[in-house]
Design a protein around this motif. Sequence first.
Motif, mmCIF file in Angstrom:
data_model
loop_
_atom_site.group_PDB
_atom_site.id
_atom_site.type_symbol
_atom_site.label_atom_id
_atom_site.label_comp_id
_atom_site.label_asym_id
_atom_site.label_seq_id
_atom_site.Cartn_x
_atom_site.Cartn_y
_atom_site.Cartn_z
ATOM 1 N N UNK A 1 0.810 -1.217 0.000
ATOM 2 C CA UNK A 1 0.000 0.000 0.000
ATOM 3 C C UNK A 1 0.844 1.269 0.000
ATOM 4 N N UNK A 2 2.007 1.239 0.609
ATOM 5 C CA UNK A 2 2.889 2.408 0.575
ATOM 6 C C UNK A 2 3.327 2.694 -0.855
ATOM 7 N N UNK A 3 3.642 1.640 -1.594
ATOM 8 C CA UNK A 3 4.061 1.819 -2.986
ATOM 9 C C UNK A 3 2.900 2.278 -3.858
ATOM 10 N N UNK A 4 1.713 1.729 -3.629
ATOM 11 C CA UNK A 4 0.529 2.171 -4.381
ATOM 12 C C UNK A 4 0.249 3.640 -4.106
ATOM 13 N N UNK A 5 0.332 4.035 -2.842
ATOM 14 C CA UNK A 5 0.097 5.440 -2.486
ATOM 15 C C UNK A 5 1.141 6.348 -3.115
ATOM 16 N N UNK B 1 2.126 5.166 -17.673
ATOM 17 C CA UNK B 1 2.915 5.664 -16.553
ATOM 18 C C UNK B 1 4.328 5.108 -16.656
ATOM 19 N N UNK B 2 5.308 5.985 -16.821
ATOM 20 C CA UNK B 2 6.705 5.581 -16.944
ATOM 21 C C UNK B 2 7.477 5.978 -15.690
ATOM 22 N N UNK B 3 8.579 5.275 -15.442
ATOM 23 C CA UNK B 3 9.366 5.525 -14.236
ATOM 24 C C UNK B 3 10.830 5.749 -14.572
ATOM 25 N N UNK B 4 11.470 6.565 -13.751
ATOM 26 C CA UNK B 4 12.916 6.711 -13.835
ATOM 27 C C UNK B 4 13.542 5.598 -12.998
ATOM 28 N N UNK B 5 14.828 5.396 -13.138
ATOM 29 C CA UNK B 5 15.487 4.328 -12.392
ATOM 30 C C UNK B 5 15.502 4.597 -10.894
ATOM 31 N N UNK B 6 15.314 5.857 -10.491
ATOM 32 C CA UNK B 6 15.280 6.158 -9.054
ATOM 33 C C UNK B 6 13.852 6.243 -8.503
ATOM 34 N N UNK B 7 12.866 5.803 -9.314
ATOM 35 C CA UNK B 7 11.509 5.671 -8.814
ATOM 36 C C UNK B 7 10.565 6.832 -9.043
ATOM 37 N N UNK C 1 -6.435 13.156 0.573
ATOM 38 C CA UNK C 1 -7.050 11.961 1.151
ATOM 39 C C UNK C 1 -6.090 11.282 2.134
ATOM 40 N N UNK C 2 -6.592 10.783 3.256
ATOM 41 C CA UNK C 2 -5.739 10.136 4.261
ATOM 42 C C UNK C 2 -4.892 8.992 3.728
ATOM 43 N N UNK C 3 -5.379 8.264 2.715
ATOM 44 C CA UNK C 3 -4.597 7.150 2.186
ATOM 45 C C UNK C 3 -3.234 7.605 1.668
ATOM 46 N N UNK C 4 -3.171 8.807 1.088
ATOM 47 C CA UNK C 4 -1.920 9.279 0.494
ATOM 48 C C UNK C 4 -0.882 9.683 1.539
ATOM 49 N N UNK C 5 -1.266 9.666 2.818
ATOM 50 C CA UNK C 5 -0.271 9.902 3.862
ATOM 51 C C UNK C 5 0.725 8.751 3.936
ATOM 52 N N UNK C 6 0.344 7.608 3.351
ATOM 53 C CA UNK C 6 1.254 6.466 3.308
ATOM 54 C C UNK C 6 2.349 6.643 2.265
ATOM 55 N N UNK C 7 2.150 7.586 1.345
ATOM 56 C CA UNK C 7 3.110 7.764 0.247
ATOM 57 C C UNK C 7 4.490 8.106 0.785
ATOM 58 N N UNK C 8 5.496 7.486 0.188
ATOM 59 C CA UNK C 8 6.864 7.736 0.599
ATOM 60 C C UNK C 8 7.669 8.345 -0.528
ATOM 61 N N UNK C 9 8.984 8.370 -0.416
ATOM 62 C CA UNK C 9 9.842 8.907 -1.467
ATOM 63 C C UNK C 9 9.858 7.981 -2.681
ATOM 64 N N UNK C 10 10.250 8.494 -3.832
ATOM 65 C CA UNK C 10 10.301 7.658 -5.040
ATOM 66 C C UNK C 10 11.154 6.397 -4.872
ATOM 67 N N UNK C 11 12.144 6.457 -3.997
ATOM 68 C CA UNK C 11 13.030 5.298 -3.809
ATOM 69 C C UNK C 11 12.275 4.051 -3.361
ATOM 70 N N UNK C 12 11.066 4.218 -2.809
ATOM 71 C CA UNK C 12 10.252 3.066 -2.419
ATOM 72 C C UNK C 12 9.929 2.161 -3.608
ATOM 73 N N UNK C 13 9.934 2.742 -4.813
ATOM 74 C CA UNK C 13 9.543 1.993 -6.007
ATOM 75 C C UNK C 13 10.715 1.290 -6.678
ATOM 76 N N UNK C 14 11.931 1.615 -6.284
ATOM 77 C CA UNK C 14 13.114 1.035 -6.935
ATOM 78 C C UNK C 14 13.135 -0.487 -6.848
#
Length: 457
Positions: free
Chosen positions: A278-282, A310-316, A433-446
């Motif tokens: 869920x952190x990565x989804x957020x 949706x495209x990603x950079x190597x650092x997320x 929205x409260x769900x997006x409080x779970x969002x972290x830095x792009x590095x979470x997606x690496x």
Amino acid sequence: MNQSLVPQHLPQYPTPNNTQTKFDYSNKYVKPEWSGQETPVSTRTNQNNTPTSQTIIPDQGGSHSYQSVQNGNIPPIFSNGSIVDSPSGSQTSQANTPVPPNRVHPVINNAQIVSTNKGIGQSVTRNQDQNQNIKPITNGISTASTTSIPSVATKQHHEQQRITHEQFRAALQLVVSPGDPRENLDSFKKIGEGSTGTVCIATDRITGRKVAVKKMDLRKQQRRELLFNEVVIMRDYHHANIVDMYDSFLVGDELWVVMEYLEGGALTDMVTHTRMDEEQIATVCKQCLKALAYLHSQGVIHRDIKSDSILLTTDGRVKISDFGFCAQVSQELPKRKSLVGTPYWMSPEVISRLPYGPEVDIWSLGIMVIEMVDGEPPFFNEPPLQAMRRIRDMPPPKLKNSHKISPRLQGFLERLLVRDPAQRATAAELLQHPFLRLAGPPSLLVPLIRGSRHSNC
């Protein structure tokens, strides 16, 4: 340049406004909108090997007419369920990570559903029966049986076509840069191919950086006017979560769009090969919503939001791509009715051909959230036409794995997938929205990027 050479039917693009435009959404179905795209090279089919690619039926007829929709019904062409296996209308972009063969998208173009194969180095073929179904007919006689001696009318038609091409090229020249990009770019390597053109990686001699170059042949476009979207939207609207366009050129009869190269690939690779928490989804949703909030404030509707776009950079870092099907809305043109997008991600009002605005992107984002949880959109194992009918007629789709998600994510999804577009949350509202409080830095997606690459090996 003689402005009279510019075809009058070409889209008129407003001067970008950096202020946050506020539209009046008090009328349930009267909301901002306008027209475009640039999508990751991927091959997506459902388990029945049914193609699932982009769809576009224009607002107005002209040379690209469509079946009219009466009382919100799907056009007759949808009712007969015929699918033409053709690359017509498909788009290409720079995602170069192979995708499993069970994910190709259908395209609806010229009131037909057209399958698209956007895999690297792959081509789309038509069988004999399908070719017979789409033979051009002149005066009731198949062109295959006509004599090869050109008539005076045929010569005049060809002359008109030549002039039309010259006019279109002259109009496009007004919005691109002069010169030849090959003077500064070398080491071209093709990474993708589709009916609209090819995508290459090249190296900028001056900066040494890799860039993606999208090459589109003007003479091979089913709807040439959409090429303006490839240039104007990416040129005039800049955001940290939108793919950067560096420049555009006319090289002979090809439009070349030079943009940043995103080596992380498409979100599709992650949803099909890895499990997202869920952190990565957020984290993905928050970055996408920032871009959508900006685009919608400028009156731009993307109209083809899905994991492939949706495209990603190597650092997320997450960036929205594929602007060939976007649309512009304004106070003068506050709504759209084109049947545009990819069937499984389309909102009910788009399928019903009701006037719509930016809220269609929010619905599509909701379907993309389901992708991130379940690995595919709802109804993905059904034919596109049947899926469209279900979306149009049924309550909002549910997650297969709803027992695995938190109440916060469920509440977030319920704000996205609302049938009444007037009640659907806006991008700006969803960012709170409260769900997006779970969002972290792009590095979470690496780790997901690495995991999807490993699965593709």
